[in-house]
Design an enzyme around this catalytic site. Sequence first.
Site, short mmCIF file in Angstrom:
data_model
loop_
_atom_site.label_atom_id
_atom_site.label_comp_id
_atom_site.label_asym_id
_atom_site.label_seq_id
_atom_site.Cartn_x
_atom_site.Cartn_y
_atom_site.Cartn_z
N CYS A 49 10.35 -3.45 -17.81
CA CYS A 49 9.83 -4.82 -17.63
C CYS A 49 8.65 -4.73 -16.67
O CYS A 49 8.11 -3.64 -16.46
CB CYS A 49 10.93 -5.77 -17.15
SG CYS A 49 11.54 -5.49 -15.48
N CYS A 102 14.39 -7.24 -12.30
CA CYS A 102 15.25 -8.24 -12.96
C CYS A 102 15.77 -7.73 -14.31
O CYS A 102 16.92 -7.32 -14.43
CB CYS A 102 14.52 -9.57 -13.16
SG CYS A 102 14.14 -10.45 -11.62
N ARG A 103 14.91 -7.75 -15.31
CA ARG A 103 15.37 -7.47 -16.67
C ARG A 103 15.70 -6.01 -16.94
O ARG A 103 16.77 -5.70 -17.47
CB ARG A 103 14.31 -7.96 -17.67
CG ARG A 103 14.12 -9.46 -17.61
CD ARG A 103 12.94 -9.92 -18.42
NE ARG A 103 11.69 -9.50 -17.79
CZ ARG A 103 10.50 -9.62 -18.34
NH1 ARG A 103 10.39 -10.10 -19.58
NH2 ARG A 103 9.42 -9.24 -17.71
N SER A 104 14.78 -5.10 -16.61
CA SER A 104 15.04 -3.70 -16.97
C SER A 104 16.19 -3.08 -16.17
O SER A 104 16.98 -2.32 -16.75
CB SER A 104 13.77 -2.86 -16.90
OG SER A 104 13.17 -2.89 -15.64
N ASN A 129 10.51 -4.13 -12.57
CA ASN A 129 11.73 -3.32 -12.52
C ASN A 129 12.70 -3.83 -11.46
O ASN A 129 13.34 -3.06 -10.76
CB ASN A 129 11.39 -1.84 -12.30
CG ASN A 129 12.57 -0.89 -12.52
OD1 ASN A 129 12.70 0.10 -11.83
ND2 ASN A 129 13.43 -1.19 -13.48
N ASP A 188 11.63 -13.57 -18.68
CA ASP A 188 11.63 -13.21 -17.26
C ASP A 188 12.28 -14.34 -16.47
O ASP A 188 11.78 -15.46 -16.46
CB ASP A 188 10.19 -12.99 -16.79
CG ASP A 188 10.11 -12.39 -15.40
OD1 ASP A 188 11.15 -12.37 -14.69
OD2 ASP A 188 9.03 -11.94 -15.01
#
Length: 160
Positions: free
Chosen positions: A11, A16-18, A14, A128
């Site tokens: 993301c 939140c999402r990934s 690095n 996001d």
Amino acid sequence: MTGKVAVLFVCMGNICRSPTAEGVFRQRVEAAGLAHLIAIDSAGTHGYHVGEQPDPRSMEFALKRGYDLSSQRSRKVKPGDFALFDYVLAMDQHNLGLLEAACPPEHRHKLGLFMQHARRSGALEVPDPYYGGGRGFDLVLDYIEDASDGLLELLRSRSG
């Protein structure tokens, strides 16, 4: 599965999402007894948060579902990642575009959107959640769990 497969989730920062994808997919892989065959990591296209833990909200919402992200630290995608990983999966089109611009042509076939592996949500991107509230972090988890199940199914099917 005959050989080790390496998966990198990407993301922007690095945090939140990934890292959430890394934590969820790692748990799915371990539960399937395949941890010795699948290497998992995450990174960001930007170096804003290098060395930091995931966003506290990401860790909180993940922990509510049994995923511990606390040992992870943010890192930026490195040029060598394109050769090292078999799958480099972006959370959205913007980050996929950044990866495509940085990736050597011989490794572009490894790039894709993580949500291409989703089976239930119908979404193309993991949104996001950084600037939103708690519902955004729950939605991210919903999407990531869905895509993780699909990716694990794909890797199992390719194992012959």
